[in-house]
Design a protein around this motif. Structure first.
Motif, PDB file in Angstrom:
ATOM      1  N   GLY A 128      -1.838  -8.038  -7.383  1.00  0.00           N
ATOM      2  CA  GLY A 128      -3.229  -8.488  -7.504  1.00  0.00           C
ATOM      3  C   GLY A 128      -3.387  -9.983  -7.231  1.00  0.00           C
ATOM      4  O   GLY A 128      -4.444 -10.441  -6.756  1.00  0.00           O
ATOM      5  N   GLY A 183       7.981   1.224  -8.360  1.00  0.00           N
ATOM      6  CA  GLY A 183       7.324  -0.082  -8.325  1.00  0.00           C
ATOM      7  C   GLY A 183       7.200  -0.680  -9.722  1.00  0.00           C
ATOM      8  O   GLY A 183       7.584  -0.067 -10.727  1.00  0.00           O
ATOM      9  N   VAL A 237       4.713  -1.237 -11.818  1.00  0.00           N
ATOM     10  CA  VAL A 237       3.984  -0.432 -12.799  1.00  0.00           C
ATOM     11  C   VAL A 237       4.577   0.974 -12.859  1.00  0.00           C
ATOM     12  O   VAL A 237       4.779   1.537 -13.940  1.00  0.00           O
ATOM     13  CB  VAL A 237       2.481  -0.366 -12.439  1.00  0.00           C
ATOM     14  N   TYR A 284       6.985   9.639  -0.334  1.00  0.00           N
ATOM     15  CA  TYR A 284       5.569   9.486   0.027  1.00  0.00           C
ATOM     16  C   TYR A 284       5.431   9.625   1.536  1.00  0.00           C
ATOM     17  O   TYR A 284       6.415   9.685   2.255  1.00  0.00           O
ATOM     18  CB  TYR A 284       5.008   8.154  -0.485  1.00  0.00           C
ATOM     19  N   PHE A 302      -0.460   3.562  -6.554  1.00  0.00           N
ATOM     20  CA  PHE A 302      -0.439   3.043  -5.174  1.00  0.00           C
ATOM     21  C   PHE A 302      -1.767   3.135  -4.450  1.00  0.00           C
ATOM     22  O   PHE A 302      -2.084   2.280  -3.632  1.00  0.00           O
ATOM     23  CB  PHE A 302       0.637   3.751  -4.347  1.00  0.00           C
ATOM     24  N   LEU A 356      -4.901   3.131 -10.184  1.00  0.00           N
ATOM     25  CA  LEU A 356      -5.022   1.670 -10.249  1.00  0.00           C
ATOM     26  C   LEU A 356      -5.550   1.110  -8.949  1.00  0.00           C
ATOM     27  O   LEU A 356      -5.846  -0.080  -8.860  1.00  0.00           O
ATOM     28  CB  LEU A 356      -3.652   1.043 -10.541  1.00  0.00           C
ATOM     29  N   ARG A 374       5.786  -4.696  -0.358  1.00  0.00           N
ATOM     30  CA  ARG A 374       5.535  -3.518  -1.184  1.00  0.00           C
ATOM     31  C   ARG A 374       6.684  -2.505  -1.176  1.00  0.00           C
ATOM     32  O   ARG A 374       6.452  -1.294  -1.285  1.00  0.00           O
ATOM     33  CB  ARG A 374       4.206  -2.829  -0.796  1.00  0.00           C
ATOM     34  N   HIS A 375       7.907  -2.983  -1.062  1.00  0.00           N
ATOM     35  CA  HIS A 375       9.058  -2.105  -1.285  1.00  0.00           C
ATOM     36  C   HIS A 375       9.952  -2.804  -2.292  1.00  0.00           C
ATOM     37  O   HIS A 375      10.434  -3.914  -2.039  1.00  0.00           O
ATOM     38  CB  HIS A 375       9.824  -1.830   0.014  1.00  0.00           C
TER      39      HIS A 375
HETATM   40  N1  LIG Z   1      -5.637  -3.987 -12.932  1.00  0.00           N
HETATM   41  C1  LIG Z   1      -4.503  -4.332 -13.503  1.00  0.00           C
HETATM   42  O1  LIG Z   1      -4.500  -4.671 -14.646  1.00  0.00           O
HETATM   43  C2  LIG Z   1      -3.226  -4.232 -12.731  1.00  0.00           C
HETATM   44  C3  LIG Z   1      -2.066  -4.820 -13.231  1.00  0.00           C
HETATM   45  C4  LIG Z   1      -0.889  -4.672 -12.500  1.00  0.00           C
HETATM   46  C5  LIG Z   1      -0.935  -3.965 -11.296  1.00  0.00           C
HETATM   47  N2  LIG Z   1      -2.103  -3.455 -10.852  1.00  0.00           N
HETATM   48  C6  LIG Z   1      -2.183  -2.721  -9.575  1.00  0.00           C
HETATM   49  O2  LIG Z   1      -1.322  -1.616  -9.646  1.00  0.00           O
HETATM   50  C7  LIG Z   1      -0.797  -1.344  -8.363  1.00  0.00           C
HETATM   51  C8  LIG Z   1       0.723  -1.255  -8.469  1.00  0.00           C
HETATM   52  O3  LIG Z   1       1.247  -2.536  -8.767  1.00  0.00           O
HETATM   53  P1  LIG Z   1       2.804  -2.742  -8.779  1.00  0.00           P
HETATM   54  O4  LIG Z   1       3.058  -4.079  -9.350  1.00  0.00           O
HETATM   55  O5  LIG Z   1       3.462  -1.555  -9.378  1.00  0.00           O
HETATM   56  O6  LIG Z   1       3.113  -2.747  -7.199  1.00  0.00           O
HETATM   57  P2  LIG Z   1       4.529  -2.888  -6.503  1.00  0.00           P
HETATM   58  O7  LIG Z   1       5.592  -3.114  -7.501  1.00  0.00           O
HETATM   59  O8  LIG Z   1       4.381  -3.869  -5.396  1.00  0.00           O
HETATM   60  O9  LIG Z   1       4.711  -1.440  -5.860  1.00  0.00           O
HETATM   61  C9  LIG Z   1       5.613  -1.296  -4.871  1.00  0.00           C
HETATM   62  C10 LIG Z   1       5.985   0.161  -4.728  1.00  0.00           C
HETATM   63  O10 LIG Z   1       5.076   0.805  -3.831  1.00  0.00           O
HETATM   64  C11 LIG Z   1       5.799   1.812  -3.145  1.00  0.00           C
HETATM   65  N3  LIG Z   1       5.191   2.133  -1.876  1.00  0.00           N
HETATM   66  C12 LIG Z   1       5.225   1.409  -0.719  1.00  0.00           C
HETATM   67  N4  LIG Z   1       4.530   2.066   0.251  1.00  0.00           N
HETATM   68  C13 LIG Z   1       4.067   3.217  -0.323  1.00  0.00           C
HETATM   69  C14 LIG Z   1       3.276   4.295   0.146  1.00  0.00           C
HETATM   70  N5  LIG Z   1       2.815   4.341   1.404  1.00  0.00           N
HETATM   71  N6  LIG Z   1       2.967   5.292  -0.714  1.00  0.00           N
HETATM   72  C15 LIG Z   1       3.413   5.271  -1.998  1.00  0.00           C
HETATM   73  N7  LIG Z   1       4.175   4.262  -2.499  1.00  0.00           N
HETATM   74  C16 LIG Z   1       4.482   3.261  -1.670  1.00  0.00           C
HETATM   75  C17 LIG Z   1       7.176   1.244  -2.937  1.00  0.00           C
HETATM   76  O11 LIG Z   1       8.082   2.294  -2.952  1.00  0.00           O
HETATM   77  P3  LIG Z   1       9.570   2.150  -2.351  1.00  0.00           P
HETATM   78  O12 LIG Z   1      10.051   0.781  -2.775  1.00  0.00           O
HETATM   79  O13 LIG Z   1      10.289   3.253  -3.013  1.00  0.00           O
HETATM   80  O14 LIG Z   1       9.415   2.250  -0.864  1.00  0.00           O
HETATM   81  C18 LIG Z   1       7.354   0.254  -4.103  1.00  0.00           C
HETATM   82  O15 LIG Z   1       8.311   0.680  -5.040  1.00  0.00           O
HETATM   83  C19 LIG Z   1      -1.295  -2.458  -7.446  1.00  0.00           C
HETATM   84  O16 LIG Z   1      -2.426  -1.995  -6.757  1.00  0.00           O
HETATM   85  C20 LIG Z   1      -1.683  -3.551  -8.406  1.00  0.00           C
HETATM   86  O17 LIG Z   1      -2.669  -4.396  -7.897  1.00  0.00           O
HETATM   87  C21 LIG Z   1      -3.226  -3.554 -11.537  1.00  0.00           C
END
Ligand SMILES: NC(=O)c1ccc[n+]([C@@H]2O[C@H](COP(=O)([O-])OP(=O)(O)OC[C@H]3O[C@@H](n4cnc5c(N)ncnc54)[C@H](OP(=O)(O)O)[C@@H]3O)[C@@H](O)[C@H]2O)c1
Length: 332
Positions: free
Chosen positions: A59, A168, A170, A207, A230, A251, A311-312
């Protein structure tokens, strides 16, 4: 409650410098700088924390690029980062229950990536013994978000939950929280995280195109709930496989929220030291694992966000705000 703003920050205090991540205009990672800024001084009812580690979250990329400029405009030079761990360095008049030297974790919007942050004592949770700085820094952001998302869909023992981006920041916490409730987890991953997800006790599916059929095959008894970390097409896949809208939490799929009425519970719905402490205890007890994929010195903040933007990942990327020597000094 929000953290005190920079208007409460004063020059001075033990003559210490305060280096902080700032950006002076919207843009790519190259706009990120480490600047010397005034060191905050604890005012009545506040504390200053010397930050050890600060987590990175996707974010923050949107904020820095200006995607939310209309809703939440930046005040340049804008600070960055929310969730951190560190040591209480100063306690203001009237503060009780927090002492200089306490190891804590917390959440200070757009301010955490700095050597010193000013915050309220009720925005901190103590670190239990056995919890590392980097894992602690990841709890109030990604950890609390996962906690809220899992609570929203309320998985029960014997049920099957789809978690997208299950490795990822979260997703890896959501996967384990659902497993701890006794649910079976089908998690989406890339090739590099398949074995890892299996090691957590979940069922990995790749995915990408053909996802619905792969999830159907991995959950022949049907799906009961979905935590989508995601975005598209995960919520629609869950709905197509019979999960009711109120048991889908996304999310990152505003369209599914508008169109189908799926849930959108996130960090804001679990923004309390009680939740942070619950997660901190689970990590300290070894029941919840927050993998730290990479750490970066503060001076490499731009590269850290380039890597995050790919994003990996497996777990969290974390900035080391205190130097190696500083981390050693700030022992607990
Ligand atoms: N509103 C809030 O309070 C809040 C707080 C935190 C996060 N968020 C939101 O939550 C979401 C997740 O955040 P995060 O920190 O977990 O993100 P992250 O750690 O950057 O997530 C990365 C993961 O996404 C996977 N990925 C990549 N391409 C993909 C695809 N096409 N389909 C499915 N998965 C895929 C990757 O998998 P591989 O590595 O296995 O390839 C990686 O492990 C984001 O949108 C973030 O903005 C919101």
């Amino acid at each position: 409650m929000n953290a005190p703003t920079d208007s409460a920050v004063l020059e001075g205090g033990r003559g210490a410098a305060n280096r902080a991540v700032r950006f002076r205009r919207y843009g790519g990672p190259e706009v990120l700088e480490v600047l010397a800024v005034p060191r905050p001084v604890a005012t009545p009812g506040t504390v200053v924390v010397e930050v050890v580690s600060a987590a990175l979250n996707p974010g923050e990329i949107g904020i820095r690029e200006g995607a939310f400029a209309l809703m939440w405009p930046a005040t340049f030079p804008e600070g960055q980062g929310n969730d951190f761990s560190g040591v209480v360095a100063e306690v203001g008049p009237g503060v009780h229950g927090v002492q200089v030297g306490d190891a804590v974790l917390g959440f200070t919007p757009r301010a955490a990536q700095a050597q010193f942050v000013l915050t309220s004592p009720d925005r901190l949770a103590p670190l239990p013994p056995g919890l590392g700085w980097d894992e602690a820094a990841s709890i109030a952001g990604a950890g609390a978000t996962a906690w809220a998302a899992v609570r929203a869909v309320d998985p029960r023992a014997g049920e099957t939950v789809l978690v997208s981006a299950a490795a990822g920041g979260v997703g890896v916490v959501a996967t384990q929280l659902a497993l701890l409730r006794g649910a079976r987890v089908v998690g989406t991953v890339g090739e590099a995280n398949e074995e890892f997800l299996t090691s957590l006790g979940a069922v990995p599916v790749r995915y990408g195109p053909g996802l619905l059929e792969r999830v159907r095959a991995a959950a022949p008894q049907g799906l009961d709930a979905c935590v989508d970390t995601f975005g598209p097409p995960n919520a629609e896949v869950a709905l197509a496989l019979g999960v009711p809208a109120h048991r889908v939490n996304t999310l990152a799929d505003g369209r599914a929220v508008q169109r189908y009425g799926v849930r959108h519970e996130a960090q804001e719905q679990a923004d309390t030291p009680q939740v942070w402490s619950e997660l901190a205890q689970l990590v300290a007890q070894g029941r919840l694992h927050i993998p730290i994929a990479a750490t970066y010195p503060m001076t490499e903040v731009a590269q850290a966000y380039r890597d995050l933007g790919a994003r990996h990942v497996r777990g969290k990327r974390v900035l080391h705000i205190a130097s190696a020597a500083g981390r050693a000094e700030l022992t607990r």
